[in-house]
Scaffold this motif. Structure first.
Motif, short mmCIF file in Angstrom:
data_model
loop_
_atom_site.label_atom_id
_atom_site.label_comp_id
_atom_site.label_asym_id
_atom_site.label_seq_id
_atom_site.Cartn_x
_atom_site.Cartn_y
_atom_site.Cartn_z
N CYS A 165 0.83 -1.22 0.00
CA CYS A 165 0.00 0.00 0.00
C CYS A 165 0.86 1.27 0.00
O CYS A 165 0.49 2.28 -0.60
N CYS A 168 1.94 1.86 -3.40
CA CYS A 168 0.74 2.14 -4.21
C CYS A 168 0.30 3.60 -4.03
O CYS A 168 -0.03 4.30 -4.99
N CYS A 175 -7.18 3.48 -4.80
CA CYS A 175 -7.22 2.19 -4.10
C CYS A 175 -8.36 1.34 -4.64
O CYS A 175 -9.48 1.81 -4.86
N LEU A 176 -8.06 0.05 -4.84
CA LEU A 176 -9.07 -0.87 -5.40
C LEU A 176 -10.29 -1.01 -4.50
O LEU A 176 -11.38 -1.29 -4.96
N CYS A 183 -8.08 -6.43 -2.20
CA CYS A 183 -6.66 -6.33 -2.52
C CYS A 183 -5.84 -6.72 -1.30
O CYS A 183 -6.14 -6.30 -0.18
S1 SF4 Z 1 -5.07 -0.91 -4.21
FE1 SF4 Z 1 -4.26 -2.46 -2.82
S2 SF4 Z 1 -2.11 -1.92 -2.58
FE2 SF4 Z 1 -3.14 -0.12 -3.40
S3 SF4 Z 1 -3.68 1.07 -1.57
FE3 SF4 Z 1 -5.46 -0.21 -2.08
S4 SF4 Z 1 -5.18 -2.06 -0.80
FE4 SF4 Z 1 -3.21 -1.00 -0.87
#
Ligand code: SF4
Ligand code: SF4
Ligand code: SF4
Length: 255
Positions: A165, A168, A175-176, A183
């Motif tokens: 994260c 990311c 965020c997904l 995720c």
């Molecule tokens: S998409 Fe996944 S890796 Fe990115 S912030 Fe959200 S939970 Fe974290």
């Protein structure tokens, strides 16, 4: 030439994708090849040696008969590196442990199941001492290169201890969870540059768990979406099922 560090690479149960990642290093590989002697690497060269400064091992330990070969590699190597999820945690191979070995063999080999040897898939560290782990399915080229450069320069090298994260968010990905998807980046060790979420996919946890996930997870993400650590950890078996090998939980069985 004789003073160059010697490097070898070996494969066990795997798709050999991590060794291909090394060959994909292209430009950097030429510099590495100039700085080391590659003495065994089935994907690239055919040579043999009695001593390795660094032995990379790809693939899971899934046959008892592989133990002797692993022990021989260990006895010849100064440093052993588990390369990729298969070697670090058993990787996807561990899924057969949950189905049950006998049933898995019959599904794959049918009435020829008795012809082949297999046992529960385990990480390489279940058979021999491992000095470093480079996780991922496949490994990250950048991380592999940073490891090789550090070791050749005599520097220490370690993996990030924070979750995907963090990378990311630095990439400013949406965020997904905000898109209604699941995720695993919350509890997965960073170092891939949030590879999957950056291309719209979810993180499946191929790099393994962060240390002490209860304290180090991106709890702001969990809290925002009303999730608990138990819910997240229950999804973590695709690449990390080995942590449940001793007693697979009923809900993880696929029979
Ligand atoms: S998409 Fe996944 S890796 Fe990115 S912030 Fe959200 S939970 Fe974290
Ligand atoms: S970790 Fe993934 S890419 Fe690497 S050898 Fe195993 S299955 Fe292949
Ligand atoms: S985002 Fe997750 S699944 Fe994708 S490479 Fe990174 S750790 Fe592996």
């Amino acid at each position: 030439m004789a003073d160059k560090p010697t490097i070898a690479s070996f494969d066990f149960t795997s798709c050999e994708g991590c060794q291909l990642q090394i060959l994909n290093c292209e430009d950097e590989l030429l510099a590495i090849v100039g700085a080391v002697d590659i003495v065994e690497f089935r994907e690239a060269i055919d040579d043999k040696a009695d001593h390795y400064n660094i032995a990379f091992i790809e693939g899971a330990f899934t046959r008892e008969s592989d133990r002797a070969r692993l022990e021989t590699i260990r006895s010849k190597a100064d440093v052993v590196v588990a390369l990729g999820a298969c070697a670090c945690t058993g990787g996807l191979n561990v899924l057969k442990n949950f189905r049950g070995i006998e049933k898995s063999m019959k599904l794959v080999y049918g009435d020829k199941a008795d012809w082949f040897e297999t046992s529960p898939a385990l990480p390489i560290s279940a058979a021999i001492k491992v000095d470093y782990e480079i996780p991922g399915c496949p490994i990250s080229k950048d991380e592999f290169l940073s490891f090789v450069k550090s070791v050749l320069a005599g520097k220490t090298w370690s993996l990030p201890e924070y979750p995907v994260c963090v990378e990311c968010k630095l990439k400013e990905n949406v965020c997904l969870y905000h898109k209604g998807e699941y995720c695993m980046g919350v509890v997965t060790r960073a170092g891939c540059g949030a590879w999957c979420p950056s291309y719209g996919g979810r993180c499946y946890g191929c790099r393994g768990l962060i240390p002490d996930p209860n304290n180090n997870a991106a709890k702001d993400v969990l809290e925002e979406f009303g999730l608990t650590m138990d819910q997240i950890m229950g999804e973590f078996r695709l690449f990390n099922g080995v942590y449940d090998v001793a007693e697979p939980p009923a809900e993880a069985r696929v029979d």
